[in-house]
Each structure stands twice: as structure tokens, then as C-alpha cells.
Design an enzyme around this catalytic site. Sequence first.
Site, PDB file in Angstrom:
ATOM      1  N   ASP A   1       1.429  -2.074  41.840  1.00  0.00           N
ATOM      2  CA  ASP A   1       1.599  -0.817  41.127  1.00  0.00           C
ATOM      3  C   ASP A   1       3.042  -0.758  40.616  1.00  0.00           C
ATOM      4  O   ASP A   1       3.906  -1.527  41.065  1.00  0.00           O
ATOM      5  CB  ASP A   1       1.310   0.336  42.100  1.00  0.00           C
ATOM      6  CG  ASP A   1       1.626   1.695  41.525  1.00  0.00           C
ATOM      7  OD1 ASP A   1       1.121   1.988  40.427  1.00  0.00           O
ATOM      8  OD2 ASP A   1       2.379   2.448  42.169  1.00  0.00           O
ATOM      9  N   LEU A   2       3.318   0.151  39.707  1.00  0.00           N
ATOM     10  CA  LEU A   2       4.659   0.280  39.145  1.00  0.00           C
ATOM     11  C   LEU A   2       5.401   1.489  39.697  1.00  0.00           C
ATOM     12  O   LEU A   2       6.257   1.358  40.562  1.00  0.00           O
ATOM     13  CB  LEU A   2       4.584   0.321  37.614  1.00  0.00           C
ATOM     14  CG  LEU A   2       4.213  -1.022  36.955  1.00  0.00           C
ATOM     15  CD1 LEU A   2       4.038  -0.859  35.451  1.00  0.00           C
ATOM     16  CD2 LEU A   2       5.261  -2.075  37.257  1.00  0.00           C
ATOM     17  N   ASP A   3       5.081   2.699  39.221  1.00  0.00           N
ATOM     18  CA  ASP A   3       5.831   3.889  39.650  1.00  0.00           C
ATOM     19  C   ASP A   3       5.649   4.142  41.135  1.00  0.00           C
ATOM     20  O   ASP A   3       4.533   4.192  41.650  1.00  0.00           O
ATOM     21  CB  ASP A   3       5.367   5.105  38.843  1.00  0.00           C
ATOM     22  CG  ASP A   3       5.677   4.958  37.368  1.00  0.00           C
ATOM     23  OD1 ASP A   3       6.858   5.054  37.008  1.00  0.00           O
ATOM     24  OD2 ASP A   3       4.727   4.721  36.600  1.00  0.00           O
TER      25      ASP A   3
ATOM     26  N   THR B   1      -1.519  -0.681  37.272  1.00  0.00           N
ATOM     27  CA  THR B   1      -0.854   0.601  37.098  1.00  0.00           C
ATOM     28  C   THR B   1      -1.731   1.611  36.374  1.00  0.00           C
ATOM     29  O   THR B   1      -2.704   1.246  35.706  1.00  0.00           O
ATOM     30  CB  THR B   1       0.461   0.397  36.304  1.00  0.00           C
ATOM     31  OG1 THR B   1       1.080   1.650  36.029  1.00  0.00           O
ATOM     32  CG2 THR B   1       0.196  -0.302  34.980  1.00  0.00           C
ATOM     33  N   GLY B   2      -1.365   2.863  36.490  1.00  0.00           N
ATOM     34  CA  GLY B   2      -2.004   3.898  35.701  1.00  0.00           C
ATOM     35  C   GLY B   2      -1.416   3.998  34.306  1.00  0.00           C
ATOM     36  O   GLY B   2      -1.953   4.698  33.447  1.00  0.00           O
TER      37      GLY B   2
ATOM     38  N   LYS C   1      -8.420   0.122  40.203  1.00  0.00           N
ATOM     39  CA  LYS C   1      -7.571  -1.065  40.185  1.00  0.00           C
ATOM     40  C   LYS C   1      -8.204  -2.193  41.010  1.00  0.00           C
ATOM     41  O   LYS C   1      -8.068  -3.368  40.671  1.00  0.00           O
ATOM     42  CB  LYS C   1      -6.189  -0.735  40.751  1.00  0.00           C
ATOM     43  CG  LYS C   1      -5.373   0.233  39.922  1.00  0.00           C
ATOM     44  CD  LYS C   1      -4.008   0.457  40.564  1.00  0.00           C
ATOM     45  CE  LYS C   1      -3.181   1.497  39.832  1.00  0.00           C
ATOM     46  NZ  LYS C   1      -1.841   1.688  40.449  1.00  0.00           N
TER      47      LYS C   1
ATOM     48  N   ASP D   1       1.372   2.804  46.287  1.00  0.00           N
ATOM     49  CA  ASP D   1       1.891   4.006  46.952  1.00  0.00           C
ATOM     50  C   ASP D   1       1.043   5.240  46.729  1.00  0.00           C
ATOM     51  O   ASP D   1       1.308   6.279  47.327  1.00  0.00           O
ATOM     52  CB  ASP D   1       3.316   4.305  46.468  1.00  0.00           C
ATOM     53  CG  ASP D   1       3.325   4.881  45.052  1.00  0.00           C
ATOM     54  OD1 ASP D   1       3.821   6.010  44.879  1.00  0.00           O
ATOM     55  OD2 ASP D   1       2.817   4.223  44.133  1.00  0.00           O
TER      56      ASP D   1
ATOM     57  N   ASN E   1      -4.564   6.352  43.888  1.00  0.00           N
ATOM     58  CA  ASN E   1      -5.222   5.504  42.900  1.00  0.00           C
ATOM     59  C   ASN E   1      -5.075   4.012  43.221  1.00  0.00           C
ATOM     60  O   ASN E   1      -5.657   3.171  42.525  1.00  0.00           O
ATOM     61  CB  ASN E   1      -4.696   5.789  41.487  1.00  0.00           C
ATOM     62  CG  ASN E   1      -3.217   5.498  41.342  1.00  0.00           C
ATOM     63  OD1 ASN E   1      -2.441   5.640  42.293  1.00  0.00           O
ATOM     64  ND2 ASN E   1      -2.804   5.100  40.161  1.00  0.00           N
TER      65      ASN E   1
END
Length: 266
Positions: free
Chosen positions: A8-10, A42-43, A191, A214, A217
Site C-alpha cells: 500500500d502507499l498512504d 493502493t486506492g 487488492k 495499514d 482496504n
Amino acid sequence: MYHIVASDLDGTLLSPEHTLTPFARETLQQLIAQDIHFVFATGRHHIDVGQMRDSLGIPAYMITANGARVHNADGELIFSHNLDEDIAHDLYGLKYSDPHILTHVYRDDDWFISRHRPAEQDYFRESVFNYQVFEPGVLPTDGISKVFFTCDDPAQLIPMERAIAARWGDRVNVSFSLPTCLEVMAGGVSKGHALEAVAKRLDTSLAACIAFGDGMNDKEMLTMAGKGCIMDNAHYRLKDLLPEMEVIGSNRDDAVPHTLRRLFLS
């Protein structure tokens, strides 16, 4: 050893300022040099993530919009699953006039938002990606990868999560990416299922994947991968849901690249 790394990113790979630190950049580039496949999961929108990938100069699959889009290492779209048009139509107007809640729409290559809010651009420090203001009766309902709602007060989004799930059931996947961001995708989109498709294309399995996340999702990805790692700064609901899963450090401390170096580069 794992052959695929999905992150994931953020809140996970990116710093709290939504940037890739030099340490993280160097780690990913070294990872690719070791013939490990890296997957952005990621979203975020694929246009945004594509710019991030290009700036890193690495070949990488991109799982975006929480699994509603998958692009291969060459940037070609290999999977797409849109929201049903009737659901998208109703979501457009659900909170459009609410002064506290913003409605966002990812449609094809564009990002739409219910009203101007310059602070939304603070998330885009690694790319140039701008929104357009939409009107519910004007914006088409085809090609919608996700609709999401943001609010500075997370308590206002929790009843929405329950109401959307109750109304559309398994026709939607509704989950929080951040406490202040509620996301709605088509049923079956996640994901985790997108990562499964990527693993098959790479002639391996989910057992060969290690994943980092984190948010709620990230749940499917973390549980379906051979190994899942939760950030220390993760949403409390995710930690409560997966109490046996390893918790690493926070994104503030570059926990993902530190873990990757320990596993693959030491």
C-alpha cells in the site's frame, strides 16, 4: 523466500507527508535489481501511481483503485472492474450537498470531486494529478472504478459504511482506506483478488507474496498473501481484526523499506 512484494502507499510505503523518502526509493530500486517483483497496491488512481513508478524508474505492476484496475509492468491495462452504473448514479448524489463530506469519483483516467478543496492536492507530492468539479446529473456513470467519501470527522462516515453495505450488499465492497476516507468499489473487487491475478500472470502463487498495509482496504491482501505485515500506525480496526499478524514499525520510520532490506538485501 518471497518473489513478490506488494505494498500500500498512504500510511504504509509513503511518509506522513505522502512522499517516498530517498531511503525508500533506493530500497525499491535495489529490490528490483535482485529480481524481486514489486507491486503498488493502493486506492490511488493509476495515472497518479504511474507517474510515481516512472519517477522511480522501475518496472512494477500497479493495483489501483483498491483492485478495480491492474496494469502490468509495461503500463498496459490487464484488468478492470467497474461499479454498476445504477450504484454509481446513486452514490454521486448521496452526500453531494453535505457541507462536511466530499464525494470523489474515479472515472477512467480522471478524478472528479463534488466541490473545490485545494487541500486535496496535498496527497499528490510524487505526481501531478488534478481534480475536476462534477455535477451528479451531468457526470456519466460508466467507467467508474470507485466512488469515495472524505470527511475531517471520521464519525460521520461510519453510519455511511453501514448504510451502503446494507443497501447494496455483495454488489459493493465498502471499506476505509484511512479513518477519514470511505471507499466504494464493485463487489468482489479487492487488492487481495487483484494480487492473486498478478501472481498468476507471474507464474507463481499468493504464497510467494509478502504484503504491507495499514487500512481496512488492505485486509484481503494481507490475509491472502503468503505473509502480511501491518503498520504500527494502522487503523485500529485492522489490528483488532488480524491480531496474530506481524506489526512492523510506522511509515514515519520507513518501516517497509527497513523490513525489505532485512528480508532481501542484507
